[in-house]
Design a protein around this motif. Structure first.
Motif, mmCIF file in Angstrom:
data_model
loop_
_atom_site.group_PDB
_atom_site.id
_atom_site.type_symbol
_atom_site.label_atom_id
_atom_site.label_comp_id
_atom_site.label_asym_id
_atom_site.label_seq_id
_atom_site.Cartn_x
_atom_site.Cartn_y
_atom_site.Cartn_z
ATOM 1 N N GLN A 157 0.956 -0.990 0.091
ATOM 2 C CA GLN A 157 0.022 0.071 0.135
ATOM 3 C C GLN A 157 0.940 1.218 0.005
ATOM 4 O O GLN A 157 0.374 2.403 0.207
ATOM 5 C CB GLN A 157 -0.930 0.134 1.282
ATOM 6 N N GLY A 158 2.228 1.229 -0.027
ATOM 7 C CA GLY A 158 3.118 2.150 -0.267
ATOM 8 C C GLY A 158 3.626 2.832 1.101
ATOM 9 O O GLY A 158 4.081 3.899 1.153
ATOM 10 N N ALA A 159 3.514 1.924 2.196
ATOM 11 C CA ALA A 159 3.800 2.392 3.547
ATOM 12 C C ALA A 159 4.827 1.584 4.107
ATOM 13 O O ALA A 159 5.054 0.183 3.438
ATOM 14 C CB ALA A 159 2.723 2.565 4.451
ATOM 15 N N ALA A 178 -4.963 -5.735 -9.247
ATOM 16 C CA ALA A 178 -3.558 -6.175 -9.586
ATOM 17 C C ALA A 178 -2.563 -5.290 -10.209
ATOM 18 O O ALA A 178 -1.365 -4.866 -9.788
ATOM 19 C CB ALA A 178 -3.525 -7.724 -9.985
ATOM 20 N N SER A 179 -3.113 -4.618 -11.336
ATOM 21 C CA SER A 179 -2.482 -3.688 -12.125
ATOM 22 C C SER A 179 -1.980 -2.431 -11.385
ATOM 23 O O SER A 179 -0.995 -1.921 -11.457
ATOM 24 C CB SER A 179 -3.194 -3.343 -13.299
ATOM 25 N N LEU A 180 -3.158 -1.805 -10.692
ATOM 26 C CA LEU A 180 -2.903 -0.681 -9.681
ATOM 27 C C LEU A 180 -1.783 -1.050 -8.878
ATOM 28 O O LEU A 180 -0.937 -0.198 -8.414
ATOM 29 C CB LEU A 180 -4.073 -0.441 -9.254
ATOM 30 N N GLN A 224 6.145 -0.202 -8.193
ATOM 31 C CA GLN A 224 6.967 0.471 -8.974
ATOM 32 C C GLN A 224 7.260 1.926 -8.430
ATOM 33 O O GLN A 224 8.530 2.166 -8.340
ATOM 34 C CB GLN A 224 6.587 0.495 -10.333
ATOM 35 N N ILE A 225 6.366 2.707 -8.137
ATOM 36 C CA ILE A 225 6.647 3.892 -7.607
ATOM 37 C C ILE A 225 7.466 3.912 -6.199
ATOM 38 O O ILE A 225 8.201 4.616 -6.109
ATOM 39 C CB ILE A 225 5.254 4.648 -7.674
ATOM 40 N N ALA A 226 6.875 2.920 -5.302
ATOM 41 C CA ALA A 226 7.351 2.856 -4.147
ATOM 42 C C ALA A 226 8.911 2.371 -3.961
ATOM 43 O O ALA A 226 9.706 2.931 -3.203
ATOM 44 C CB ALA A 226 6.710 2.000 -3.173
#
Length: 393
Positions: free
Chosen positions: A44-46, A253-255, A261-263
């Motif tokens: 989740q980016g954390a 899944a794609s999101l 990738q951004i994280a």
């Protein structure tokens, strides 16, 4: 006798070996569940981290937990994972209990007490998209939450509960929630003009409650917010609904892959991933939404206040609003909607009961088409969305 004696002597050793093996199994399960929790949070980016993990049987305590980003982490405290087991779908935790938490600085403090999650599933990678792409839980609750600024409590929430049911046998995942009471202290507003308005509307200290429910169907990606009502005592109820499609497990899944990738490269060029996310959003489909206000004295309070400040009667203020409305709505370029809204608002001002704005096209509309309308001719948007305004339904 000798054989029996040897067997009797072996019993304590056998028991020790068995219990040691079971303890190791529990430790592995609890430890692996904790690592899985960390992985899902990272998806989740954390970032989630702790000083150590204390394991006893099928329970574990994560000591001194912190969560956030690499540069800014929030101290959560100890987190207990009670009743950890391994299932075909992932790690199941009977209950997650959070220590009372208090964070802040010299000017403000946020406090959270009695935070508990029950029936928590940490899905395996092959299952996670069927549960919305994250942690699934049957129930989560917060006993109380408050925000204090300069020793004044400005926001509080009590008895917040949310529940979910897992999707199974083609049935959707359902969710619901409520808060018995919220409190908002607006006496801290410094502006004297704003204070006068709040006092006239009896909104210096706001209390109320909220509730919501809906469902998500993984098979077709339909996501529905059936209702989200915020009740403001002695004022009115603000209601919201929303319905969209395309929110499928494949979309999730794609999101999640793009977010990962951004994280993984937060300081690099992420413009391509950003464009990919925008492209992915075009897969979503708009079905409907609505905003509804049900009056409980707020409208007349506002008309009376405006009338008093301008030396007029409340009916004169209402008539002024009716007269100005066509000029405001005329910018939408939708004569039919303008006429409908004028009639509905006039009806509401004469007898304040409820006012509803709906967007419900005759057929579902892809978000890509909505984006095209916004960029090419925004005046087409209200027609594409099928916007209507009604009063006192």
């Amino acid at each position: 006798m000798n054989l029996s004696y040897r067997h009797m002597r072996a019993l304590p050793l056998s028991f020790l070996l068995v219990t040691t093996s079971l303890s190791g199994a529990f430790a592995d399960t609890a430890g692996m569940a904790a690592e899985r929790l960390k992985e899902i949070v990272q998806m989740q980016g954390a970032i989630l981290e702790w000083d150590r993990i204390d394991i006893r049987g099928d329970d574990a305590v994560l000591v001194n937990v912190r969560a956030g980003t690499a540069d800014d982490k929030l101290l959560i405290g100890d987190v207990a994972l009670n009743g950890v087991s391994n299932t075909a779908e992932g790690y199941l935790i009977k209950e997650i209990v959070f220590d009372p938490m208090e964070v802040g600085d010299e000017t403000s403090t946020v406090s959270i007490d009695d935070a508990v999650m029950a029936g928590v599933l940490l899905p395996e990678d092959s299952q996670i998209d069927q549960f919305g792409g994250s942690i699934f839980y049957e129930k989560a609750s917060i006993g109380s939450m408050s925000v204090t600024v300069s020793d004044d409590e400005v926001v509080s929430l009590s008895d917040f509960v949310t529940r979910m049911t897992a999707p199974a046998n083609g049935e959707p995942m359902t969710y619901s929630g409520s808060a018995d009471k919220f409190y908002l202290n607006l006496t801290v507003v410094d502006d004297e003009d704003q204070q006068a308005v709040l006092a006239a509307l009896d909104l210096e200290e706001v209390t109320g409650s909220l509730s919501f429910d809906g469902y998500w169907q993984p098979t077709d990606g339909r996501f529905v917010l059936s209702h989200y009502d915020t009740v403001v005592d002695n004022a009115g109820t603000f209601g919201l609904t929303f319905d969209m499609g395309g929110y499928t497990p494949a979309f999730l899944a794609s999101l999640r892959e793009l977010q990962a990738q951004i994280a993984a490269n937060p300081d690099g060029d992420t413009s391509s991933q950003g464009l990919a996310i925008l492209g992915l959003m075009q897969q979503l489909i708009f079905h409907s939404t609505s905003v509804k206000f049900t009056d409980a004295s707020l409208t007349n309070k506002l008309l009376n206040y405006l009338a008093e400040t301008q030396g007029m009667k409340p009916t004169d203020i209402a008539n002024q609003a009716k007269a100005v409305l066509p000029f405001l709505l005329g910018q939408l370029g939708n004569a039919e909607l303008t006429a409908e809204a004028m009639q509905a608002v006039g009806k509401f001002l004469d007898d304040p009961k409820n006012l509803t704005v709906r967007a419900a096209p005759s057929a579902p509309v892809p978000f890509a088409l909505l984006a095209a309308d916004v960029m090419s001719d925004p005046k087409k948007l209200t027609k594409t969305l099928g916007v209507t305004v009604t009063a006192n339904d």
